[in-house]
Scaffold this motif. Sequence first.
Motif, PDB file in Angstrom:
ATOM      1  N   THR A 193     114.830  87.668   5.425  1.00 35.70           N
ATOM      2  CA  THR A 193     115.249  87.441   6.943  1.00 35.70           C
ATOM      3  C   THR A 193     117.028  86.710   7.246  1.00 35.70           C
ATOM      4  N   GLU A 194     116.908  87.170   5.964  1.00 36.69           N
ATOM      5  CA  GLU A 194     118.918  87.450   6.133  1.00 36.69           C
ATOM      6  C   GLU A 194     119.830  88.324   7.281  1.00 36.69           C
ATOM      7  N   SER A 195     118.322  89.464   5.974  1.00 36.62           N
ATOM      8  CA  SER A 195     119.300  90.924   6.949  1.00 36.62           C
ATOM      9  C   SER A 195     118.694  90.965   8.245  1.00 36.62           C
ATOM     10  N   TYR A 196     117.585  90.776   8.871  1.00 37.80           N
ATOM     11  CA  TYR A 196     116.820  91.379  10.044  1.00 37.80           C
ATOM     12  C   TYR A 196     116.969  89.874  11.100  1.00 37.80           C
ATOM     13  N   GLN A 197     117.282  88.319  10.830  1.00 37.36           N
ATOM     14  CA  GLN A 197     117.474  87.893  12.597  1.00 37.36           C
ATOM     15  C   GLN A 197     118.938  87.892  13.095  1.00 37.36           C
ATOM     16  N   LEU A 198     118.466  87.268  13.856  1.00 36.45           N
ATOM     17  CA  LEU A 198     120.266  87.880  15.082  1.00 36.45           C
ATOM     18  C   LEU A 198     120.917  87.300  14.543  1.00 36.45           C
ATOM     19  N   THR A 199     122.638  88.164  14.501  1.00 33.62           N
ATOM     20  CA  THR A 199     123.190  87.592  13.721  1.00 33.62           C
ATOM     21  C   THR A 199     123.852  86.281  15.465  1.00 33.62           C
ATOM     22  N   GLU A 200     125.423  85.509  14.942  1.00 34.98           N
ATOM     23  CA  GLU A 200     125.672  84.755  16.290  1.00 34.98           C
ATOM     24  C   GLU A 200     126.201  85.864  16.967  1.00 34.98           C
ATOM     25  N   GLU A 201     126.870  86.592  16.787  1.00 37.72           N
ATOM     26  CA  GLU A 201     127.632  87.560  17.475  1.00 37.72           C
ATOM     27  C   GLU A 201     126.473  88.246  19.034  1.00 37.72           C
ATOM     28  N   ASN A 202     125.596  88.382  17.995  1.00 39.76           N
ATOM     29  CA  ASN A 202     123.957  89.308  19.234  1.00 39.76           C
ATOM     30  C   ASN A 202     123.478  88.466  19.687  1.00 39.76           C
ATOM     31  N   ILE A 203     123.687  87.029  19.486  1.00 35.97           N
ATOM     32  CA  ILE A 203     122.749  86.335  20.116  1.00 35.97           C
ATOM     33  C   ILE A 203     123.870  86.066  21.325  1.00 35.97           C
ATOM     34  N   ARG A 204     124.861  85.898  21.536  1.00 38.57           N
ATOM     35  CA  ARG A 204     126.538  85.321  22.536  1.00 38.57           C
ATOM     36  C   ARG A 204     125.923  87.098  23.133  1.00 38.57           C
ATOM     37  N   LEU A 205     125.814  87.952  22.324  1.00 39.61           N
ATOM     38  CA  LEU A 205     126.845  88.944  23.536  1.00 39.61           C
ATOM     39  C   LEU A 205     124.910  89.339  24.015  1.00 39.61           C
ATOM     40  N   ARG A 206     123.822  88.112  24.282  1.00 38.08           N
ATOM     41  CA  ARG A 206     122.216  87.900  25.091  1.00 38.08           C
ATOM     42  C   ARG A 206     122.706  87.193  25.848  1.00 38.08           C
ATOM     43  N   PHE A 207     123.126  86.205  25.626  1.00 39.63           N
ATOM     44  CA  PHE A 207     123.601  85.186  26.851  1.00 39.63           C
ATOM     45  C   PHE A 207     124.720  85.663  27.898  1.00 39.63           C
ATOM     46  N   LEU A 208     124.963  86.818  27.403  1.00 30.82           N
ATOM     47  CA  LEU A 208     126.565  87.016  28.384  1.00 30.82           C
ATOM     48  C   LEU A 208     125.229  88.426  29.202  1.00 30.82           C
ATOM     49  N   VAL A 209     125.069  88.886  28.268  1.00 32.90           N
ATOM     50  CA  VAL A 209     124.205  89.751  29.502  1.00 32.90           C
ATOM     51  C   VAL A 209     123.476  88.815  30.363  1.00 32.90           C
ATOM     52  N   CYS A 210     122.352  87.982  29.975  1.00 30.74           N
ATOM     53  CA  CYS A 210     122.168  87.059  31.387  1.00 30.74           C
ATOM     54  C   CYS A 210     123.234  86.559  31.828  1.00 30.74           C
ATOM     55  N   SER A 211     124.369  86.030  31.450  1.00 28.83           N
ATOM     56  CA  SER A 211     125.522  85.711  32.796  1.00 28.83           C
ATOM     57  C   SER A 211     125.296  86.958  33.633  1.00 28.83           C
ATOM     58  N   LEU A 212     125.813  87.963  33.235  1.00 25.49           N
ATOM     59  CA  LEU A 212     126.528  89.088  33.450  1.00 25.49           C
ATOM     60  C   LEU A 212     124.950  89.639  35.025  1.00 25.49           C
ATOM     61  N   LEU A 213     124.753  89.439  34.754  1.00 20.51           N
ATOM     62  CA  LEU A 213     123.041  89.920  35.291  1.00 20.51           C
ATOM     63  C   LEU A 213     122.848  88.717  37.001  1.00 20.51           C
TER      64      LEU A 213
END
Length: 568
Positions: A193-213
């Motif tokens: 679970t720890e190896s596969y789950q989204l990291t803090e950075e990846n979650i931030r990047l996802r929200f940033l892409v939404c914000s750019l869109l």
Amino acid sequence: MASSYAVCRLHMRGRGSLGKCLQRLDTFLHRSIGSDVVAAQAEAARRDGSDVKYGSKSLYVVQAERQEQAERSVLISCHSRTNEKKFLKDLSKHGDIKKHFFYESYGVYAVVEFSSQESVASLLEGANIPTVSHESMVPFKSRLLSLRNFNSVDSSNQQAGQQRQPQTTPPINELMQRLSREESIDHQITHLTESYQLTEENIRLRFLVCSLLKDIAAAYFPECTIKPFGSSVNGFGKLGCDLDMFLDLDGISGRNVKMPKSGLSLEYQMKRASSERAVTQSILSVIGECVDQFGPGCVGVQKILNARCPLVRFAHQPSGFQCDLTANNRVAMKSTELLYLYGELDPRVRCLVFTIRCWARTHGLTSSIPGAWITNFSLTVMVVFFLQRRNPPILPTLDQLRELAGPADKSVIEGNDCTFVSNFSKIPLHSNTATLEQLLCEFFDFYATFPFSKMSINIRKGKEQNKPEVTPLHIQNPFETSLNVSKNVNASQLDRFVALCQESTWLLQQRENNTPRRHTEGNTTGPWGLVQLLMPLQVAGVKSRKGKRREAASERIKSLLESLKNKN
Ligand code: GTP
Ligand code: MG
């Protein structure tokens, strides 16, 4: 009802703390469950009506915080040897930097979060429009930038100028080796679970892409927001999962305002369409066109407007995300909130979901191509149902969550009752102490013997119900209750699922498979426990290995053909 339950509430504070959280669970379960302190806190919260969440925030609050953070962030394409120190020094001339990180995806990128939006405006003010010969630029300015200042490049060839955060899962062979070195199946599951789950950075990047869109969509609808939903935010996302986005126009002021009783009353003149669906299609068509023509980094844009849920699909190259943009998809947002809530109630939920999703993917039960196979969403609902059916139950039913809802939680979407409690502290939980290993084994056994031919899976009631229609697998949609979320699954895919559950139960029951195998020579560790479950040959080979493998491949081809036929 509440008095008969032990109130146990264990919430994860950030993804990295899963191990610690499980330790807490362990200690907690070995102490008396429903300890007086926790029960007293819950009781106090209930009495004064405060919103005590023991570290857990509702998805609504998390989304708002993350969105605000993303608005203050920029995405910058860098050189692979960009010197981090010089880079930050130059950027901080525009204001205080709160957080930054580098990652690699078709080049090196930096996400930089400033403390204030003014800093972002100042940074953009100083940015130039690129000049290129033989080509022309669409002059659309966004927060996706390129570093052109080579002063900040490290001239020493020794090493890369910055540490990069991984955005993909570790190679499966490496992970299997690491899992084999764990001491117990519970540790293996946590490690996975720890190896596969989204990291803090990846979650931030996802929200940033939404914000750019959102900045693109805001050209037409300045008050809109774009929110991620699905596995990007429900807590069950695996690194590399798609980014499901929802264009929310409900914030547009005046949309839900009541008419004043007296005085001047004005309303906007607006174009009319034949249905909500037609409105959604036309909005997505225009936004899709903008994303295609003007969206920096957005490639391969497809407008899939005739699907049951119209969407625009594209790849966002700088982040490496496969994106699906929808509009008017409030029910999916509610399912996301519900799964998030279930995942927050008990740390074992997430671990089990990750393990089952990974197991299903390894054995080709799920696929990134749409077809007759089970989806990750259906699988997650199956895990929730299984946990509701434990004795005592680990998760409450949706009806129970609905009974606990307050007036602010009331939600009816297109005639569907989507009401459930949002205050976690109001949810009483039973004291079930089963280990992850026990639950995994029981999950396989539960579905190996489930009466799929007659019964439907229903997380609203937490009980199997008579099947209302003839389909191989019936999982009632939690909110649109007349729909089946697994309608696409054909009989052979279900048979494969059941057969793999049977084989996995058998494997886990063999003593030699569920204890670590140590080879003294060379100090290597042989595959055991979860690793064996994730090895295709082992599981498919328990009974007549050759026949099964051939059958699996032909089944996949058959399902693929069927899905293509349906698409046409
Ligand atoms: P992965 O993308 O496979 O990691 O999982 P996901 O949960 O994001 O699934 P997917 O991208 O297919 O769907 C996104 C979200 O849409 C889900 O999390 C659900 O909230 C919702 N959803 C997907 N399929 C269905 C369905 O059949 N019925 C309903 N009601 N909602 C669905
Ligand atoms: Mg998804």
